[in-house]
Design a protein around this motif. Structure first.
Motif, PDB file in Angstrom:
ATOM      1  N   GLN A  44       0.873  -1.179   0.000  1.00  0.00           N
ATOM      2  CA  GLN A  44       0.000   0.000   0.000  1.00  0.00           C
ATOM      3  C   GLN A  44       0.912   1.231   0.000  1.00  0.00           C
ATOM      4  OE1 GLN A  44      -4.027   1.857   1.703  1.00  0.00           O
ATOM      5  NE2 GLN A  44      -2.842   1.024   3.354  1.00  0.00           N
ATOM      6  N   THR A  57       3.891   0.900   2.787  1.00  0.00           N
ATOM      7  CA  THR A  57       4.549  -0.326   3.236  1.00  0.00           C
ATOM      8  C   THR A  57       4.282  -1.483   2.282  1.00  0.00           C
ATOM      9  OG1 THR A  57       2.604  -0.779   4.597  1.00  0.00           O
ATOM     10  CG2 THR A  57       4.468   0.226   5.708  1.00  0.00           C
TER      11      THR A  57
ATOM     12  N   THR B  42      -7.544   1.112   5.803  1.00  0.00           N
ATOM     13  CA  THR B  42      -7.163   1.109   7.225  1.00  0.00           C
ATOM     14  C   THR B  42      -6.852  -0.297   7.738  1.00  0.00           C
ATOM     15  OG1 THR B  42      -9.516   1.019   7.809  1.00  0.00           O
ATOM     16  CG2 THR B  42      -8.478   3.191   7.756  1.00  0.00           C
ATOM     17  N   LYS B  58      -3.935  -4.692  10.536  1.00  0.00           N
ATOM     18  CA  LYS B  58      -4.446  -3.327  10.622  1.00  0.00           C
ATOM     19  C   LYS B  58      -3.316  -2.350  10.346  1.00  0.00           C
ATOM     20  CE  LYS B  58      -7.806  -4.580  14.180  1.00  0.00           C
ATOM     21  NZ  LYS B  58      -8.358  -4.291  15.509  1.00  0.00           N
ATOM     22  N   VAL B  59      -3.682  -1.178   9.866  1.00  0.00           N
ATOM     23  CA  VAL B  59      -2.709  -0.128   9.591  1.00  0.00           C
ATOM     24  C   VAL B  59      -2.650   0.774  10.832  1.00  0.00           C
ATOM     25  CG1 VAL B  59      -2.418   1.931   8.158  1.00  0.00           C
ATOM     26  CG2 VAL B  59      -2.985  -0.253   7.095  1.00  0.00           C
ATOM     27  N   GLU B  63       1.104   4.993  10.055  1.00  0.00           N
ATOM     28  CA  GLU B  63       1.070   4.648   8.628  1.00  0.00           C
ATOM     29  C   GLU B  63       0.043   5.506   7.886  1.00  0.00           C
ATOM     30  OE1 GLU B  63       1.185   0.254   9.721  1.00  0.00           O
ATOM     31  OE2 GLU B  63       1.557   0.162   7.578  1.00  0.00           O
TER      32      GLU B  63
END
Lengths: 348, 348
Positions: A44, A57, B42, B58-59, B63
């Motif tokens: 992403q 990342t 997300t 999960k982000v 990030e």
């Protein structure tokens, strides 16, 4: 589309928040053509790397495998096709390969044979832009794919044949059929002009092998648009995935055969692969032409919106150019669904 | 659509590889209606959590902020609208809020006012399903949004008014306008029947405040489909984002006003928000009805495809039910673009 069920495709590629490359193209293009797309994002990033700067990342090989296992446990692994694009490391390439081999085994035969379209993203114009160990990782996987979409440079890497003219290109495709038993090949950018020259036309060359491993070539030539776009390879991959299945379904019984390989009596220019490629190039030509026509207005609008601070720093040309050349997919849905221009497959 | 430029929306929500919730709905629905969508995911999960099992990651808040900074540095922060849905932690809610406030400041005024649609995803049916500290995080942000889309339970959490009938619902909306100065509110699922009862009809109730903070109510009632679907709130959010802008553009000059607030002379049922909601509910009703009609065939096909081993273990009912009730968006593009059923806003 089948009466009740939209065909299910697993698309494995990169995700960018803004703009159009990788899965951001594949998901929209395939959905627009009626496919139910599962999107496994390998990265992403804020935007594609052509901007010269980006954040975000990458997903590890372990995460790819975990996501696949999650799908299996929820009975969501009943895919009809898979499309794989950019994968960020050799370990991840191997993980994607394992997934594809398992899916092929599980979804063999009824009601249609599982079909894997593999775009071996490794480099372009004589340069490798992935880690060196990605090349042998791909070489170990090609034999499990049904259709591969190397550009001219990637075809050289995989076939180990130097491509300088049409004869050596044909030898490279023959080598791919022989060495990997890969049923279908399309070389997506054929260009024999000298470096620095801008050709007025480009070609793609494809082949579906006959039962003895003999190639059946076709070539399609189309006008070149003198402009650098990111994501054209990804767009080709997404559209050929959709159009190949359509072209195969137009031939009675073909979709049940292993790797959708036509009878030996079918010649190159009559292959479903040729029909599919014609349609893909028509869509692409329209979208690229319309993207080029709209570029100047994006440059002007973006420059007009710059803050004093941004203006003073005087940089950003590369980013603004990249933004202006983002493929205009959403604005040109009709070009994806039913392009009006026509290109025709010719024998070589 | 504007002559040259597709409106740019930033959609912040979850991503699932297979199926339709969060950004997997928002991106397709908005793109189908001609929007250029930037998708900041997300989470990346294999499937939605209603299956009872899933994998993925999960982000983090960091990030999210990094991705936003990447967009800014590439001149990709020229958004016309933002839609925010599920955000996995209180820190991440704050990060998304900071981003929205900055975008609102940057994209104020010309040529149209930036508009943030916020779905405060916290819980449903009396239960909070996020971390406890997400609730105060949202309370700190609502005042910066332009339109919020709480369900009945989330409206109670934000307004601190217990909703039991139409009068208390109106008080809750009044409290939201008063307390947060939030211009537009839609309560997306209004149901005063007793727990366990299945109502034959459901309502949404909306309001755009007049200049003195006075609410202007409207209500739309539609037949309930007796079936549990995941992602209906996300679908509502995506479609209202698109349709609100369209309805506002139909009124000369309105899109240039702060928060697109209509003249005080416009009553509830004549609000652009009412026009937009009518269209959204029409699309949703068609898609949900068609999803329900196709469920049995998905259950049968999935059961027929189980391996001996899977069959012997005898589990999987929840997963198969979840799979069968995945919203059929791709198959029903026309219902998104131009639904044929009609629901009409009424005064309360």
């Amino acid at each position: 589309m089948e009466a009740d069920k939209a065909p299910r495709v697993l698309a494995v590629a990169s995700h960018v928040v803004s703009g159009y490359v990788g899965n951001k193209i594949a998901v929209f293009a395939l959905q627009s053509l009626g496919y139910d797309v599962a999107a496994l994002n390998t990265v992403q990033f804020s935007n594609h790397t052509g901007y010269g700067q980006w954040t975000g990342t990458k997903v590890s090989a372990q995460e790819i495998t975990d996501l696949y296992n999650g799908l299996c446990h929820s009975y969501l692994d009943d895919f009809d096709m898979m499309l794989s694009g950019y994968i960020p490391s050799a370990e991840a390439v191997v993980a994607v390969g394992n997934m594809a081999r398992e899916l092929k085994e599980k979804n063999k035969g009824a009601p249609s044979d599982f079909f894997w379209v593999l775009d071996p993203v490794m480099g372009d114009n004589g340069k490798i832009y992935v880690a060196e160990d990605v090349v042998p990782a791909y070489k170990g996987l090609i034999e499990y794919a049904d259709l591969i979409l190397p550009n001219q440079f990637e075809a050289e890497l995989l076939s180990e044949v130097k491509i300088v003219d049409m004869e050596s290109l044909k030898s490279a495709i023959q080598a791919l059929h022989d060495r990997y038993r890969i049923p279908h090949v399309i070389i997506t950018s054929v260009n024999f002009s000298r470096p620095g020259q801008s050709p007025s036309h480009l070609s793609v060359v494809g082949s579906s092998m006959a039962s003895a491993g003999k190639p059946r070539f076709f070539q399609i030539t189309f006008p070149s648009i003198d402009c650098y776009f990111c994501g054209t390879g990804d767009m080709f991959g997404a559209l050929i995935t959709a159009r190949m299945r359509e072209a195969v379904r137009a031939v009675a019984g073909l979709i049940d055969r292993p790797s959708w390989l036509s009878d030996d009596s079918v010649t190159g220019i009559h292959l479903p692969l040729a029909r599919a490629t014609e349609k893909v190039l028509a869509s692409m030509h329209e979208v690229l032409a319309k993207t080029r026509d709209g570029m100047q207005s994006v440059v002007e609008r973006t420059k007009a919106g710059l803050t004093e601070e941004q203006r003073a720093s005087g940089t950003g040309e590369q980013q603004i150019e990249s933004k202006a050349s983002e493929l205009r997919l959403v604005q040109n849905l009709e070009s994806l669904r039913s392009p009006s221009v026509k290109f025709e497959a010719r024998p070589i």
